[in-house]
Design an enzyme around this catalytic site. Structure first.
Site, PDB file in Angstrom:
ATOM      1  N   CYS A  26       0.820  -1.218   0.000  1.00 26.16           N
ATOM      2  CA  CYS A  26       0.000   0.000   0.000  1.00 26.16           C
ATOM      3  C   CYS A  26       0.852   1.266   0.000  1.00 26.16           C
ATOM      4  O   CYS A  26       0.326   2.378  -0.069  1.00 26.16           O
ATOM      5  CB  CYS A  26      -0.954  -0.003   1.186  1.00 26.16           C
ATOM      6  SG  CYS A  26      -2.072  -1.405   1.153  1.00 26.16           S
ATOM      7  N   SER A  71     -10.762   1.157   5.664  1.00 25.75           N
ATOM      8  CA  SER A  71     -10.774   1.840   4.364  1.00 25.75           C
ATOM      9  C   SER A  71     -11.391   0.897   3.331  1.00 25.75           C
ATOM     10  O   SER A  71     -11.357  -0.320   3.490  1.00 25.75           O
ATOM     11  CB  SER A  71      -9.351   2.229   3.957  1.00 25.75           C
ATOM     12  OG  SER A  71      -8.513   1.102   3.936  1.00 25.75           O
ATOM     13  N   ILE A 126     -12.450  -0.648  -0.711  1.00 23.19           N
ATOM     14  CA  ILE A 126     -11.856  -1.084  -1.984  1.00 23.19           C
ATOM     15  C   ILE A 126     -12.196  -0.009  -3.012  1.00 23.19           C
ATOM     16  O   ILE A 126     -13.356   0.382  -3.144  1.00 23.19           O
ATOM     17  CB  ILE A 126     -12.423  -2.460  -2.381  1.00 23.19           C
ATOM     18  CG1 ILE A 126     -11.847  -3.529  -1.451  1.00 23.19           C
ATOM     19  CG2 ILE A 126     -12.127  -2.783  -3.843  1.00 23.19           C
ATOM     20  CD1 ILE A 126     -12.521  -4.876  -1.572  1.00 23.19           C
ATOM     21  N   LYS A 132      -9.833   6.238   4.595  1.00 28.49           N
ATOM     22  CA  LYS A 132     -11.147   5.780   5.034  1.00 28.49           C
ATOM     23  C   LYS A 132     -12.266   6.331   4.172  1.00 28.49           C
ATOM     24  O   LYS A 132     -13.182   5.597   3.786  1.00 28.49           O
ATOM     25  CB  LYS A 132     -11.373   6.195   6.508  1.00 28.49           C
ATOM     26  CG  LYS A 132     -12.798   6.000   7.010  1.00 28.49           C
ATOM     27  CD  LYS A 132     -13.164   4.518   7.076  1.00 28.49           C
ATOM     28  CE  LYS A 132     -14.660   4.300   7.229  1.00 28.49           C
ATOM     29  NZ  LYS A 132     -15.402   4.359   5.960  1.00 28.49           N
ATOM     30  N   HIS A 172      -9.117   4.227  -1.015  1.00 24.47           N
ATOM     31  CA  HIS A 172      -7.764   3.667  -0.922  1.00 24.47           C
ATOM     32  C   HIS A 172      -7.452   2.766  -2.119  1.00 24.47           C
ATOM     33  O   HIS A 172      -7.385   1.537  -1.979  1.00 24.47           O
ATOM     34  CB  HIS A 172      -7.644   2.900   0.404  1.00 24.47           C
ATOM     35  CG  HIS A 172      -6.283   2.349   0.682  1.00 24.47           C
ATOM     36  ND1 HIS A 172      -5.115   2.909   0.186  1.00 24.47           N
ATOM     37  CD2 HIS A 172      -5.889   1.251   1.418  1.00 24.47           C
ATOM     38  CE1 HIS A 172      -4.078   2.190   0.605  1.00 24.47           C
ATOM     39  NE2 HIS A 172      -4.515   1.188   1.332  1.00 24.47           N
TER      40      HIS A 172
END
Lengths: 99, 377
Positions: B83, B206, B208, B322, B326
């Site tokens: 990430c 968070s 998809i 959030k 993300h």
């Protein structure tokens, strides 16, 4: 799941982790499971600190929330990992149960 | 160190079913190049931040895919750091400029996640964990739940304090038209949403997301604008259980210290920050590890509204991971864009007053990779 040769290689090392005793440092109850573990949800996973000081993330078996109290001892055991199709090799791995 | 953020480009974040990964990457890239007013042919290199597309769509070799679609033959790279792929891509692009190899670099972070079923995405994301963690049936919500429980046990952090992170970030997202979830929520909504992995609920997590973010970085230091003045990345063990402490990310502390030192500023000088709130506990850890508050005080610090717009140091004015969303490869680049807009006084309704120094923190896995940037105008 893992390929047959990976399973064969991993199984050769299982004895290194067997019968180790330790205590839970932190735990969670998994409600949304990853692929291969859906049939077991909800289930407990914890980081266990063994008597030799090493730590490891392990799925807990034969365990209820009342077992997750301070100073409760756990011991490592061999169990089936996840779920495989009929024509796939069953993989075994290390989990922990209350002592 | 002084690297100019010459231009920025951002797509909408969300479930963008009518757009492919390449559509998103090109839209953001063209936006950034236009904003920079630099001739496309003057771009020396392209760094693409992406984590998942090889696993979920079979498309590797992403550097040339983006370069050729832009009509460029320059050097091109795909950077993967879970990430933190976007933040790492920015960091490496900066190294290329500092080395004197490149003058103008395009960095584009992109992820297309909603084409795949949730189970496949969860599996693909777990590539950023250790094999022991995968065999234990852990997911990323479960790993962060282990951290949450450890923090609660050690410091008395409460679920209400965790929920305050989500509530704040949704408020910020309500002011951001690019956000995936531009609406407010309540503490009760977070506490009463479905448990994913105790004590983490759906609204602690968070989402998809599809999206892309791009910046053009330049060696030009003779003009006014926003500059990256600190850039650092550090690593930690991939396996959470091997850490000395479960209530801090050592790599955040190291990267923050190094980036602040490069910039010649202190954490007290930071007026606005974008941090990696993949789960609510992650923002609380970030506040402590970056030095905004002492260890263990993150929950109370977030509750105090210091980090809400109007507070002393607003955090995640974009809505964070959030609520802005993300798209994992894009997140680190989007953080740079949000701080750049804040420092250019162009953040609109979510503008932080007198913002002249900002910081970004981008995390891969459970802190195995952390990238911190400092920006100044």
């Amino acid at each position: 799941m893992s390929s047959p040769v990976t399973v064969w290689r991993n199984h050769k090392n299982l004895h290194l982790y067997l019968g180790k005793e330790g205590k839970v440092i932190t735990w969670t109850k998994v409600f949304v499971a990853p692929s291969g573990f859906e049939h077991e949800a909800p289930y407990f996973v914890a980081i266990i600190k063994f008597n030799d000081g090493k730590k490891m993330p392990l799925q807990l078996v034969d365990c209820e929330e009342k077992n997750l109290k301070p100073n409760q001892k756990f011991i490592t055991v061999v169990r089936k990992l996840g779920k495989v199709k009929l024509d796939e090799v069953i993989e075994y791995g290390i989990k922990a149960k209350p002592l | 160190m002084k690297i100019k953020v010459a231009g920025v480009g951002l797509t909408k974040f969300g479930e963008l079913w009518d757009k492919s990964l390449l559509d998103l990457a090109i839209e953001a890239s063209i936006g950034a190049i236009k904003d920079s007013r630099i001739d496309k042919k003057a771009i020396d290199a392209i760094f693409v931040g992406n984590m998942l597309i090889g696993k979920i769509a079979g498309q590797d070799h992403l550097g040339p895919v983006v370069a050729s679609s832009l009509g460029l033959s320059c050097a091109s790279f795909r950077i993967e750091g879970a990430c933190a792929s976007g933040g790492l891509a920015v960091h490496l692009a900066i190294q290329g400029i500092l080395a004197g190899t490149y003058k103008n670099v395009l960095v584009v972070g992109v992820e297309k996640m909603t084409d795949a079923p949730t189970g496949q995405i969860t599996w693909a994301l777990m590539g950023a964990s250790s094999s022991k963690e995968r065999k234990a049936g852990l997911t990323f919500p479960a790993l962060y739940a282990l951290i949450t429980q450890a923090h609660m046990q050690k410091y008395g952090t409460t679920r209400k304090q965790l929920a305050a992170v989500s509530v704040k970030n949704h408020y910020h997202a309500s002011l951001n038209k690019s956000a995936q979830y531009p609406f407010e929520i309540t503490i009760e909504k977070v506490l009463n949403s479905n448990l994913i992995s105790y004590p983490i609920t759906l609204f602690d997590s968070s989402p998809i997301t599809d999206g892309a973010a791009a910046v053009v970085l330049s060696s030009d230091t003779n003009s006014k604008g926003v500059y990256i003045t600190g850039s650092a990345t550090f690593s930690d063990t991939i396996d959470l259980a091997e850490r000395d402490s479960l209530t801090e990310f050592k790599a955040t502390k190291l990267a923050c210290s190094e980036a602040l030192s490069q910039a010649g500023v202190e954490i007290q000088d930071i007026r606005v920050a974008e941090v990696h709130d993949c789960f609510t506990i992650a923002e609380i850890l970030a506040m402590e590890d970056l030095g905004f508050c002492p260890a263990g005080a993150g929950g109370k610090f977030v509750e105090s509204r210091t980090t809400r717009l109007g507070g002393k140091c607003p955090v995640n004015t974009s809505g964070g991971l959030k609520a802005c969303g993300h798209p994992v490869g894009a997140t680190g680049v989007k953080q740079i864009i949000e701080i750049t807009q804040q420092l250019k006084d162009s953040a609109g309704a979510r503008q932080v007053k007198n913002a002249n120094c900002g910081l970004t923190q981008n995390v891969g896995g459970t802190g195995a990779t952390v990238v911190v940037h400092v920006l100044q105008n």
